[in-house]
Motif scaffolding. Structure first.
Motif, short mmCIF file in Angstrom:
data_model
loop_
_atom_site.label_atom_id
_atom_site.label_comp_id
_atom_site.label_asym_id
_atom_site.label_seq_id
_atom_site.Cartn_x
_atom_site.Cartn_y
_atom_site.Cartn_z
N ALA A 57 0.84 -1.21 0.00
CA ALA A 57 0.00 0.00 0.00
C ALA A 57 0.87 1.26 0.00
N ILE A 58 1.90 1.27 0.83
CA ILE A 58 2.81 2.43 0.88
C ILE A 58 3.56 2.57 -0.45
N GLY A 59 4.05 1.46 -0.98
CA GLY A 59 4.77 1.51 -2.26
C GLY A 59 3.89 1.99 -3.40
N THR A 60 2.65 1.55 -3.40
CA THR A 60 1.70 1.99 -4.43
C THR A 60 1.45 3.49 -4.31
N THR A 61 1.26 3.95 -3.09
CA THR A 61 1.03 5.39 -2.87
C THR A 61 2.23 6.21 -3.33
N VAL A 62 3.42 5.76 -2.98
CA VAL A 62 4.63 6.48 -3.39
C VAL A 62 4.76 6.48 -4.91
N GLY A 63 4.49 5.35 -5.54
CA GLY A 63 4.56 5.27 -7.00
C GLY A 63 3.55 6.17 -7.69
N VAL A 64 2.33 6.20 -7.17
CA VAL A 64 1.30 7.08 -7.75
C VAL A 64 1.68 8.54 -7.57
N LEU A 65 2.19 8.89 -6.41
CA LEU A 65 2.66 10.27 -6.20
C LEU A 65 3.79 10.62 -7.17
N GLY A 66 4.65 9.66 -7.43
CA GLY A 66 5.73 9.87 -8.40
C GLY A 66 5.20 10.12 -9.80
N VAL A 67 4.21 9.34 -10.20
CA VAL A 67 3.60 9.54 -11.54
C VAL A 67 2.94 10.91 -11.62
N LEU A 68 2.19 11.27 -10.58
CA LEU A 68 1.54 12.60 -10.57
C LEU A 68 2.58 13.72 -10.61
N ALA A 69 3.65 13.57 -9.85
CA ALA A 69 4.71 14.59 -9.84
C ALA A 69 5.38 14.67 -11.20
N TRP A 70 5.61 13.53 -11.84
CA TRP A 70 6.24 13.51 -13.17
C TRP A 70 5.37 14.26 -14.18
N ARG A 71 4.07 14.02 -14.11
CA ARG A 71 3.16 14.66 -15.06
C ARG A 71 3.05 16.16 -14.84
N ARG A 72 3.22 16.60 -13.60
CA ARG A 72 3.09 18.04 -13.30
C ARG A 72 4.40 18.80 -13.39
N ALA A 73 5.52 18.09 -13.33
CA ALA A 73 6.82 18.75 -13.37
C ALA A 73 7.12 19.24 -14.77
N ARG A 74 7.75 20.36 -14.83
CA ARG A 74 8.15 20.90 -16.12
C ARG A 74 9.51 20.34 -16.50
#
Length: 89
Positions: A57-74
């Motif tokens: 659950a923690i790993g999934t949350t961290v991975g999803v946050l990473g994907v969201l951050a990747w999509r929002r980062a310039r």
């Protein structure tokens, strides 16, 4: 807070690593002789099952946050152009 693409990639890698490691560990625990007594699951199995579920659950949350951050980062070039800094020669 702004997360760079490099950090976002790291978070994604942690999420992927979690899903590579923990299921294999779960299989090893399931096959362990201490996991069952007379056909019933033991506390050894239950404790490890809870730990594995929490880690996934923690790993999934961290991975999803990473994907969201990747999509929002310039990308760095776009950010440098917006701030007015050019590439360093």
């Amino acid at each position: 807070m702004v997360i760079t693409r490099r950090w976002a990639l790291f978070l994604i890698a942690v999420g992927v690593w979690t899903w590579v490691i923990w299921p294999r560990f779960g299989l090893a625990i399931y096959k362990d002789d201490r996991s069952f007594a007379d056909g019933s699951p033991t506390s050894f199995l239950w404790v490890h099952a809870v730990l594995i579920a929490a880690s996934l659950a923690i790993g999934t949350t961290v991975g999803v946050l990473g994907v969201l951050a990747w999509r929002r980062a310039r990308p760095a070039e776009e950010f440098a152009a917006k701030v007015g800094a050019g590439p360093q020669d």
